[in-house]
Design an enzyme around this catalytic site. Sequence first.
Site, mmCIF file in Angstrom:
data_model
loop_
_atom_site.group_PDB
_atom_site.id
_atom_site.type_symbol
_atom_site.label_atom_id
_atom_site.label_comp_id
_atom_site.label_asym_id
_atom_site.label_seq_id
_atom_site.Cartn_x
_atom_site.Cartn_y
_atom_site.Cartn_z
ATOM 1 C CG HIS A 10 73.072 32.607 58.663
ATOM 2 N ND1 HIS A 10 72.180 31.842 58.987
ATOM 3 C CD2 HIS A 10 72.732 33.364 57.482
ATOM 4 C CE1 HIS A 10 71.084 32.059 57.968
ATOM 5 N NE2 HIS A 10 71.538 32.932 57.168
ATOM 6 C CE1 TYR A 39 74.573 30.266 56.415
ATOM 7 C CE2 TYR A 39 76.545 28.901 55.859
ATOM 8 C CZ TYR A 39 75.292 29.147 56.858
ATOM 9 O OH TYR A 39 74.950 28.354 57.888
ATOM 10 C CG HIS A 115 69.436 31.828 61.211
ATOM 11 N ND1 HIS A 115 70.244 30.644 61.354
ATOM 12 C CD2 HIS A 115 67.918 31.539 60.864
ATOM 13 C CE1 HIS A 115 69.218 29.550 60.713
ATOM 14 N NE2 HIS A 115 67.971 30.039 60.554
ATOM 15 C CE LYS A 122 67.946 26.941 63.036
ATOM 16 N NZ LYS A 122 68.342 25.580 62.800
ATOM 17 C CB CYS A 124 72.694 31.135 64.284
ATOM 18 S SG CYS A 124 73.368 31.762 62.652
#
Length: 139
Positions: A10, A39, A115, A122, A124
């Site tokens: 991420h 995380y 991700h 996303k 990311c």
Amino acid sequence: MRTITLIIVHCSANRAGSALRMADIDSYHRSLGWIGCGYHYVIPTDGTIEPGRPEEMVGAHCKNHNRHSIGVCYIGRLSKDGKPADTRTDAQRIALRNMLERLRRRYPDALIVGHRDLDPQKVCPCFDVANEYHDLQPC
């Protein structure tokens, strides 16, 4: 013991050079009512690997995949002008690879993905994780 099938990379969605640390993410996630940082590891711009949520605990970083994954987040994602970009510092690149190598030894059957590979909405983490770490993927 959890069965880990994914190692998910991420980004924090901060501007390049952000001084954000795991403790800041932990505080923010707690303000949302979470039990702490979602995380398992956070990598600030200096390349330090900061532990977040313990690996034996389910993370809170990727909807529908938390139970069987480890989440690693680097600080960054936005260029100085606020556009999505791979803003990893050299220290972050080295630390992220080292962290992923360690995790692969611990979870040899886990795929390393971004991700965005699990949620097409996303961007990311703003780089192609599977391609960059193809040499670390299970055979």
